[in-house]
Write an enzyme that holds these catalytic residues in place. Structure first.
Site, short mmCIF file in Angstrom:
data_model
loop_
_atom_site.label_atom_id
_atom_site.label_comp_id
_atom_site.label_asym_id
_atom_site.label_seq_id
_atom_site.Cartn_x
_atom_site.Cartn_y
_atom_site.Cartn_z
N LYS A 225 0.65 -1.37 -0.05
CA LYS A 225 0.03 -0.12 0.03
C LYS A 225 0.86 1.33 0.08
CE LYS A 225 -4.39 -1.24 2.00
NZ LYS A 225 -5.38 -1.01 2.98
N LYS B 37 -10.51 -4.38 -4.74
CA LYS B 37 -10.99 -3.18 -4.99
C LYS B 37 -10.31 -2.00 -5.74
CE LYS B 37 -13.26 -3.13 -0.41
NZ LYS B 37 -13.01 -2.76 1.02
N LYS C 35 -5.14 -11.20 -6.94
CA LYS C 35 -6.47 -11.45 -6.42
C LYS C 35 -7.45 -10.36 -6.73
CE LYS C 35 -5.86 -8.72 -2.32
NZ LYS C 35 -5.84 -8.28 -0.92
#
Ligand code: AMP
Ligand code: TRP
Length: 343
Positions: free
Chosen positions: A121, A208, A205
């Protein structure tokens, strides 16, 4: 030195959290929500919309409360019963943040530096990431431990954070000579649905943050969108094998078969028993039909709840009261154990 092998003996309790940051997708549904619903049969459950976690990266303050309601609505629509289980917003129970601070002092920099989600992130510019993003897993540990939760259902991507939670709990118990004070919670991160992959790339995966809308099925997608995304899903030209072994090296095929299996509540072997030898021209429409049948009613209930925000607000307010009462009790013990002054 006290005997650190003495373990926690309190009641079993389930805790899990989902961030109100963007719409939920099929991975969240199968990896988390479906498991939450199943857990209610076995134990007391607490399900939290983790808005304190969401603000570790910028959120629009005008939209955050609505996003929080939307996640709570998804819990209810998926089948979490707000009478039996507790549904609430993290920021409405101050004990999470207070315990997180205390646990920040038990957690070690080196442990957090190993967290792969932070590395992903924060990206290349680590220096500009918020301190909150770095300390995020300690807040997650506090979420769980402030209820002395013993079981934590999540998708596979949370495994590392849940192992850290165990390390932090163990460290606290040792630092304060309080064996068994916190349970070492059991991560429930495996099983069918624990890792749903992108519809466009079987090695990534479903997420979002994927820029491609075609990579994921959102819980609020219409039937047509669901069918279109499955039709456009990346596959190989071969027919489906008749045994799971034959899915080796065929990540996209395995993902679609896996999704079918979890939605239908059967094993991969059973899916292949039915569709082995058939091509995707037959399998994809069958999967689309099943997905629409299962997800349609969930989306429908979410829309009804979106039209009745006061119903969701009542659930969140009641949940905050019930969660707060448990958390305050545990926090009182924590303050005493740490040695803080009290009147
Ligand atoms: P998040 O949206 O990151 O807060 O995730 C909410 C829950 O969904 C967590 O339990 C995640 O582990 C789970 N989850 C997220 N993406 C996936 C996926 N692709 N497959 C399975 N579970 C997932
Ligand atoms: N970090 C989790 C995620 O991104 C969300 C989360 C926060 C959580 N606190 C938690 C999950 C406690 C389980 C238990 O998905």
């Amino acid at each position: 030195m006290n005997d650190q092998t003495i373990s926690y003996t309190g009641p079993e309790r389930v805790f899990s959290g989902v961030q109100p940051s963007g719409s939920l997708h099929l991975g969240n549904y199968l990896g988390a929500l479906v498991k939450f619903v199943a857990m209610q049969e076995e134990r007391d459950c607490i399900f939290c919309v983790v808005d304190l976690h969401a603000i570790t990266v910028p959120q629009d303050p005008k939209r955050l409360a609505a996003q929080t309601r939307e996640i709570a609505a998804a819990f209810i629509a998926a089948g979490v019963d707000p009478k039996r289980s507790i549904i609430f917003a993290q920021s409405s129970v101050g004990a999470h943040a207070e315990l997180a601070w205390i646990l920040n002092c038990s957690a070690r920099m080196g442990w957090l530096e190993r967290m792969t989600q932070f590395k992903d992130k924060a990206g290349k510019d680590r220096e500009r990431a918020s301190v909150g993003l770095f300390a995020y897993p300690v807040l997650q540990a506090a979420d769980i431990l402030v209820y002395r939760a013993t079981h934590v259902p999540t998708g596979e991507d949370q495994k590392q954070h849940l192992e850290l939670t165990r390390d932090i709990a163990d460290r606290f118990n040792r630092d304060f000579d309080a064996p068994g004070f916190f349970p070492l919670p059991e991560p429930l991160t495996t099983g069918p649905g624990a890792r749903i992959m992108s519809l466009k790339d079987g090695s990534k995966k479903m997420s979002k943050s994927d820029p491609s809308e075609l990579s994921r099925i959102n819980l609020l997608d219409t039937s047509d969108e669901i069918a279109r995304k499955i039709k456009k899903a990346t596959t190989d030209p071969d027919a489906l094998p008749s045994e799971p072994d034959g899915l080796e090296g065929r990540a996209e095929a395995r993902n679609l078969v896996g999704i079918y299996a979890v939605l239908a509540g059967i094993s991969e072997a059973e899916v292949l028993g039915q569709f082995g030898g058939q091509g995707f021209g037959v399998f994809k429409p069958a999967l689309a039909e099943l997905a629409v049948e299962k997800l349609g009613p969930v989306a429908e209930r979410m829309r009804q709840l979106a039209d009745n925000p006061s119903e969701v607000d009542r659930v969140l307010a009641d949940g905050a009261d019930r969660a707060g009462a448990i958390a305050e009790g545990v926090l009182k013990d924590v303050r005493q154990t740490v040695g803080f002054w009290s009147p």
